[in-house]
Design an enzyme around this catalytic site. Sequence first.
Site, short mmCIF file in Angstrom:
data_model
loop_
_atom_site.label_atom_id
_atom_site.label_comp_id
_atom_site.label_asym_id
_atom_site.label_seq_id
_atom_site.Cartn_x
_atom_site.Cartn_y
_atom_site.Cartn_z
N LYS A 184 0.83 -1.21 0.00
CA LYS A 184 0.00 0.00 0.00
C LYS A 184 0.87 1.26 0.00
O LYS A 184 0.62 2.22 -0.74
CB LYS A 184 -0.91 0.01 1.23
CG LYS A 184 -1.96 -1.08 1.26
CD LYS A 184 -3.11 -0.78 0.33
CE LYS A 184 -4.22 -1.79 0.53
NZ LYS A 184 -5.36 -1.56 -0.39
N LYS A 198 -4.19 -12.79 -11.69
CA LYS A 198 -4.64 -13.63 -10.59
C LYS A 198 -6.06 -13.22 -10.20
O LYS A 198 -6.37 -12.04 -10.07
CB LYS A 198 -3.70 -13.46 -9.39
CG LYS A 198 -4.11 -14.27 -8.17
CD LYS A 198 -3.14 -14.04 -7.02
CE LYS A 198 -3.59 -14.80 -5.78
NZ LYS A 198 -2.67 -14.59 -4.63
N LYS A 235 -10.83 -10.15 -5.92
CA LYS A 235 -11.89 -9.14 -5.83
C LYS A 235 -11.31 -7.75 -6.11
O LYS A 235 -12.00 -6.88 -6.63
CB LYS A 235 -12.55 -9.20 -4.45
CG LYS A 235 -13.40 -10.44 -4.23
CD LYS A 235 -14.16 -10.39 -2.92
CE LYS A 235 -13.27 -10.63 -1.71
NZ LYS A 235 -12.91 -12.05 -1.57
#
Length: 349
Positions: free
Chosen positions: A133, A215, A218
């Site tokens: 992140k 891959k 979500k």
Amino acid sequence: MPTDAPSTDSAAGSNAPVEPDFDTVVVSGIQPSGRLHFGNYFGAIRQHIDLHSRHEAYYFIVNYHAMTTVQDADALREHTLDVALDYLALGFDPEEAALFCQSDVPEVTELMWMLLNLIPTSRLEKAVAYKEKVNAGLTPNAGLFTYPVLQAADILAYQGTLVPVGADQKQNLEIARDCARWFNHTYTPEEPLFPVPEPHILDDVAVVPGIDGQKMSKSYGNTIGIFDEGKTLKKKVMNIVTDSTPLDEPKDPEACNVFALIKLFADAETQAEIADNYRAGGYGYGHAKKALLQLITENFADARARRKELAARPDYVHDVLKAGADRARATVEPVMAKARELAGLVSAR
């Protein structure tokens, strides 16, 4: 944290106390951050269901963890119940193991606080999810930063010894192992309270490609849901990205996203037959997608029917989760009573 506390797995040292044998206890969680998909099934759920009847096991829907990304209360409730329905439909037997919501065992967050006061911040700054992140220029919240410690508490509260994880998640388990050692070293070196959990590495887990070839995740919006059906399922399968090789020309099945998914569902004989069709030419990607669609439909047919029956019985699903939480708390409460005593937390209860 004492300066001489062990800081890594290799730093336990020859002077560390001999860790007593603990019974095998399997623990694992799954995050309700959206509808479960093939990546979840082949990456974790299938193995969870295989293990849950062979050992004492605790499987929790980690709704606290999901709050790092899901701040919509209705969505979190819906996703949590969806996960429960999916597990039960796929063969999870609540008589064999506990299935429950993480938030129904509040002692886990209490243990997390104890562990936070033992682990250096530098250890958490090295966590992969946090670093990704930061490197992406995003500002991760404190929940994501401390995520591995809550995960450690999830494992240690049940005195978990065996944790099914993919190789990419091994780092978080190493933090849990460190947390067990730090607590034991600090408060109870002669008779460790927490076992040092071992990974059950899922070496045979395939990387499941999504509709776009990345891959399946979500986060990428490229998933095929375990219980997708009808037009929704057909549209997703038919939209799987392929190359532009003409229908008549031979194709390499191993370079095809469709065939990668076919291999997850088809037996060896069917795989070989479809692979031969690819190489022979005259077999288009549309043919392969239709074969995949049929395999998916047949594979989950029984589970799909069970899920519809369970969805019509919401009280039963809630009862399963409540019974699982009661079983989990009965395990955790004496462990936490001992942890409080060792840490010097005075209680008037």
